[in-house]
Scaffold this active site. Structure first.
Site, mmCIF file in Angstrom:
data_model
loop_
_atom_site.group_PDB
_atom_site.id
_atom_site.type_symbol
_atom_site.label_atom_id
_atom_site.label_comp_id
_atom_site.label_asym_id
_atom_site.label_seq_id
_atom_site.Cartn_x
_atom_site.Cartn_y
_atom_site.Cartn_z
ATOM 1 N N TYR A 1 -2.253 -1.141 10.366
ATOM 2 C CA TYR A 1 -2.241 -1.305 8.899
ATOM 3 C C TYR A 1 -0.891 -0.877 8.334
ATOM 4 C CZ TYR A 1 -3.926 -1.069 4.039
ATOM 5 O OH TYR A 1 -4.098 -1.263 2.687
ATOM 6 N N SER B 1 0.872 -1.186 0.000
ATOM 7 C CA SER B 1 0.000 0.000 0.000
ATOM 8 C C SER B 1 0.906 1.232 0.000
ATOM 9 C CB SER B 1 -0.854 -0.002 1.269
ATOM 10 O OG SER B 1 -1.524 1.216 1.441
HETATM 11 N N1 LIG Z 1 -8.655 -0.403 -1.872
HETATM 12 C C1 LIG Z 1 -7.644 0.380 -1.556
HETATM 13 O O1 LIG Z 1 -7.763 1.635 -1.553
HETATM 14 C C2 LIG Z 1 -6.296 -0.204 -1.236
HETATM 15 C C3 LIG Z 1 -5.212 0.669 -1.087
HETATM 16 C C4 LIG Z 1 -3.944 0.170 -0.793
HETATM 17 C C5 LIG Z 1 -3.775 -1.204 -0.644
HETATM 18 N N2 LIG Z 1 -4.847 -2.037 -0.788
HETATM 19 C C6 LIG Z 1 -4.608 -3.458 -0.598
HETATM 20 O O2 LIG Z 1 -5.113 -4.196 -1.692
HETATM 21 C C7 LIG Z 1 -5.449 -5.523 -1.282
HETATM 22 C C8 LIG Z 1 -6.826 -5.871 -1.819
HETATM 23 O O3 LIG Z 1 -7.773 -4.992 -1.235
HETATM 24 P P1 LIG Z 1 -9.154 -4.589 -1.929
HETATM 25 O O4 LIG Z 1 -9.212 -3.113 -1.909
HETATM 26 O O5 LIG Z 1 -9.342 -5.335 -3.191
HETATM 27 O O6 LIG Z 1 -10.149 -5.090 -0.771
HETATM 28 P P2 LIG Z 1 -11.414 -6.054 -0.770
HETATM 29 O O7 LIG Z 1 -11.976 -5.942 0.586
HETATM 30 O O8 LIG Z 1 -12.273 -5.796 -1.963
HETATM 31 O O9 LIG Z 1 -10.755 -7.512 -0.972
HETATM 32 C C9 LIG Z 1 -9.997 -8.139 0.027
HETATM 33 C C10 LIG Z 1 -10.272 -9.638 -0.034
HETATM 34 O O10 LIG Z 1 -9.454 -10.268 0.955
HETATM 35 C C11 LIG Z 1 -10.216 -11.311 1.542
HETATM 36 N N3 LIG Z 1 -9.705 -11.654 2.870
HETATM 37 C C12 LIG Z 1 -9.749 -10.918 4.007
HETATM 38 N N4 LIG Z 1 -9.235 -11.595 5.032
HETATM 39 C C13 LIG Z 1 -8.841 -12.818 4.550
HETATM 40 C C14 LIG Z 1 -8.249 -13.969 5.124
HETATM 41 N N5 LIG Z 1 -7.959 -14.029 6.438
HETATM 42 N N6 LIG Z 1 -7.981 -15.023 4.319
HETATM 43 C C15 LIG Z 1 -8.282 -14.984 2.992
HETATM 44 N N7 LIG Z 1 -8.873 -13.933 2.393
HETATM 45 C C16 LIG Z 1 -9.145 -12.858 3.167
HETATM 46 C C17 LIG Z 1 -11.632 -10.744 1.614
HETATM 47 O O11 LIG Z 1 -12.608 -11.761 1.779
HETATM 48 C C18 LIG Z 1 -11.728 -9.994 0.286
HETATM 49 O O12 LIG Z 1 -12.277 -10.817 -0.735
HETATM 50 C C19 LIG Z 1 -5.344 -5.522 0.255
HETATM 51 O O13 LIG Z 1 -4.128 -6.120 0.638
HETATM 52 C C20 LIG Z 1 -5.329 -4.039 0.598
HETATM 53 O O14 LIG Z 1 -4.673 -3.769 1.816
HETATM 54 C C21 LIG Z 1 -6.097 -1.570 -1.076
#
Ligand SMILES: NC(=O)c1ccc[n+]([C@@H]2O[C@H](COP(=O)([O-])OP(=O)(O)OC[C@H]3O[C@@H](n4cnc5c(N)ncnc54)[C@H](O)[C@@H]3O)[C@@H](O)[C@H]2O)c1
Length: 251
Positions: free
Chosen positions: A155, A142
């Protein structure tokens, strides 16, 4: 083969049920890879795999559990053959909370899901990637893995750890032909930033995004395209790198 084509590759994408992971799984399949979507969310994960079709498999999987990782690689290899791509993408975030109000249990939970998961996944990947003759790992960190975020101590700690362990893994695994890189998304429109809990917080996020050099929220495909590139042979000279996709936020 060279280029962004992934024909003949077998990829595992964690968090494949939603957001960035679902988008990456779709792009990987379109590029010719066999894709294993792993997630704790069976309903949505199975649905995305069904939409992709015969080249996709859903496996219910908790990234915190070493035993689930072993089973995941076993199932993937049994169905499609040795795994050459791992996308450590599953993760959680919480609403901002000041350091003094963070419980030890919540802190530890965040570290387990976002950080220990990546270690377990990379460790589990090595034997299969050796059998595949090499591989590529992309860890989804991130912006918070490169700069401090107010109210996000757990986080931020978890994502800085992912940035660091990516570099160690790149050094340790280069001898096996395994490349390891991290991607650093800014704000991306997924269920993580558009939670069910109310439009007001989301309005504030939209306002913030409108002030970025590229004045919008990222879309899952903006990140998935970078992940696809790093996983492909087009990136064959890239390892240990930290790649931003943040619309210029950190400038
Ligand atoms: N959306 C943003 O703005 C953003 C920004 C920076 C980083 N990220 C990172 O991107 C990645 C994806 O996030 P996203 O935005 O697509 O979120 P999202 O919530 O749409 O998807 C995350 C997925 O992870 C799964 N998950 C959660 N805990 C779990 C576990 N213990 N075991 C297996 N699966 C699990 C959830 O069920 C979900 O399907 C994450 O690592 C997040 O930290 C997102």
């Amino acid at each position: 083969m060279s280029g962004n084509g992934l024909a003949g590759k077998v990829a595992i994408v964690t968090g494949g049920a939603s957001g960035i992971g679902a988008s990456a799984a779709r792009l990987f399949a379109a590029a010719g890879a066999a894709v294993v979507l792993a997630d704790i969310n069976r309903t949505d994960g199975a649905q995305v795999a069904d939409e992709i079709g015969a080249g996709a498999l859903f496996v219910q999987h908790d990234v915190r559990l070493a035993s689930d990782w072993d089973a995941l690689f076993e199932k993937a290899e049994h169905k499609f053959g040795p795994v050459s791509i791992l996308i450590n993408n599953a993760g959680i975030a919480v609403a901002p909370v000041s350091l003094e109000d963070v419980s030890e249990a919540d802190y530890r939970h965040m570290i387990e899901v976002n950080q220990i998961s990546c270690f377990l996944g990379m460790r589990a990947a090595v034997p299969s990637m050796r059998r595949a003759g090499g591989g590529a790992i992309v860890n989804v960190s991130s912006v918070a893995g490169l700069k401090a975020e107010r109210g996000a101590i757990a986080y931020t700690a978890s994502k800085f750890a992912v940035t660091g362990m990516t570099k160690v893994a790149a050094l340790d695994l280069a001898k096996d032909g395994i490349r390891v890189n991290s991607v650093h998304p800014g704000l991306v429109e997924t269920p993580m930033v558009r939670p069910a809990e109310g439009a007001e917080a989301f309005d504030a996020i939209m306002q913030f995004a409108a002030g970025l050099p590229i004045p919008r929220l990222g879309q899952p495909e903006d990140i998935a395209n970078l992940i696809l590139f790093l996983a492909s042979d087009s990136a064959s000279f890239l390892t240990g790198g930290a790649y931003l996709a943040d619309g210029g936020w950190t400038l």
